[in-house]
Scaffold this motif. Sequence first.
Motif, short mmCIF file in Angstrom:
data_model
loop_
_atom_site.label_atom_id
_atom_site.label_comp_id
_atom_site.label_asym_id
_atom_site.label_seq_id
_atom_site.Cartn_x
_atom_site.Cartn_y
_atom_site.Cartn_z
N LEU A 1 77.79 41.54 9.12
CA LEU A 1 77.53 42.40 10.28
C LEU A 1 77.09 41.58 11.49
N GLY A 2 76.32 40.52 11.27
CA GLY A 2 75.93 39.65 12.37
C GLY A 2 77.14 38.96 12.99
N PHE A 3 78.06 38.50 12.14
CA PHE A 3 79.28 37.87 12.66
C PHE A 3 80.13 38.87 13.44
N LEU A 4 80.25 40.10 12.92
CA LEU A 4 81.04 41.12 13.62
C LEU A 4 80.42 41.48 14.97
N SER A 5 79.10 41.53 15.05
CA SER A 5 78.47 41.84 16.34
C SER A 5 78.67 40.69 17.33
N TRP A 6 78.67 39.45 16.85
CA TRP A 6 78.92 38.31 17.73
C TRP A 6 80.36 38.34 18.26
N VAL A 7 81.32 38.58 17.37
CA VAL A 7 82.72 38.67 17.79
C VAL A 7 82.91 39.85 18.75
N GLY A 8 82.20 40.94 18.48
CA GLY A 8 82.28 42.10 19.38
C GLY A 8 81.76 41.78 20.77
N SER A 9 80.68 40.98 20.86
CA SER A 9 80.16 40.64 22.19
C SER A 9 81.16 39.77 22.95
N ILE A 10 81.83 38.87 22.25
CA ILE A 10 82.83 38.03 22.92
C ILE A 10 84.03 38.87 23.35
N THR A 11 84.48 39.75 22.48
CA THR A 11 85.64 40.59 22.79
C THR A 11 85.35 41.51 23.96
N MET A 12 84.17 42.11 23.97
CA MET A 12 83.83 43.02 25.07
C MET A 12 83.76 42.28 26.39
N LEU B 1 84.30 31.41 31.14
CA LEU B 1 82.94 31.46 31.67
C LEU B 1 82.28 32.81 31.35
N SER B 2 83.02 33.89 31.47
CA SER B 2 82.44 35.21 31.15
C SER B 2 82.15 35.31 29.65
N VAL B 3 83.02 34.76 28.81
CA VAL B 3 82.77 34.75 27.37
C VAL B 3 81.53 33.90 27.06
N PHE B 4 81.41 32.74 27.71
CA PHE B 4 80.26 31.86 27.49
C PHE B 4 78.94 32.55 27.84
N PHE B 5 78.91 33.19 29.02
CA PHE B 5 77.67 33.87 29.43
C PHE B 5 77.34 35.05 28.55
N SER B 6 78.35 35.81 28.15
CA SER B 6 78.06 36.97 27.29
C SER B 6 77.58 36.52 25.91
N GLU B 7 78.14 35.42 25.41
CA GLU B 7 77.69 34.91 24.11
C GLU B 7 76.23 34.47 24.18
N HIS B 8 75.86 33.80 25.25
CA HIS B 8 74.47 33.36 25.39
C HIS B 8 73.54 34.55 25.62
N LEU B 9 74.00 35.54 26.34
CA LEU B 9 73.20 36.75 26.51
C LEU B 9 73.00 37.44 25.16
N TYR B 10 74.04 37.48 24.36
CA TYR B 10 73.93 38.05 23.00
C TYR B 10 72.91 37.29 22.16
N LEU B 11 72.96 35.94 22.21
CA LEU B 11 72.03 35.14 21.42
C LEU B 11 70.59 35.32 21.88
N VAL B 12 70.37 35.44 23.20
CA VAL B 12 69.01 35.65 23.71
C VAL B 12 68.49 37.02 23.29
N VAL B 13 69.32 38.04 23.39
CA VAL B 13 68.90 39.39 22.98
C VAL B 13 68.63 39.42 21.48
N ARG B 14 69.47 38.76 20.69
CA ARG B 14 69.25 38.72 19.24
C ARG B 14 67.94 38.01 18.89
N TRP B 15 67.65 36.89 19.59
CA TRP B 15 66.40 36.18 19.37
C TRP B 15 65.20 37.04 19.76
N ALA B 16 65.29 37.77 20.90
CA ALA B 16 64.18 38.61 21.35
C ALA B 16 63.93 39.75 20.37
#
Length: 183
Positions: free
Chosen positions: A23-34, A62-77
């Motif tokens: 489920l964690g992998f699917l949510s990461w792929v979903g953030s990149i796809t979105m 660049l948009s994929v890179f920023f969204s991935e990092h935003l996803y990682l920051v939200v997941r860490w928080a």
Amino acid sequence: ICVEMQRPTPSRADTIGPWLDSLGFLSWVGSITMSALVYLFSNDGLGPDGNPSQIKGWALLLSVFFSEHLYLVVRWAVALAISKTDSPGRQKERRERFAVRQQYFKESLDQTSRLPPISEKAEDLNFTREKLEEDARQSSLNGSSTEQRFWGRQRSAGEVAVVGKGMIARALPDGSGEAKKEL
């Protein structure tokens, strides 16, 4: 069919186990796809045939890179916020561990209270150089080993306390032993 194809008996599980990583992998792929879809179809950038137009590869990455990092920051928080909150089960476990440590501490204090007190009376601690020399002579006559002579130097706990007190007094600079304040 009714006998062979029945539902299995449910059993309680503490966690979802291997599905948690999936489920964690699917949510990461979903953030990149979105993020890719948002970039592709933003600003109503449709061409005449309904396909997106003017796609720049660097901007998409660049948009994929920023969204991935935003996803990682939200997941860490979220993980940090969840780790800060204690469940009733964790609170109970922590209380039990504290009670066990407290019980061990009380037991160790009980054992130290059973030790004989160190007496500093003059009659108990009346040892002189002659007495020590006589003890050393008697132990050498008995043919004792080096270990027995080493461990048999001080006969009582009181002698050890007096010798230790004298060594500490000799180690202190002159007059500093009396000037020390106790808290």
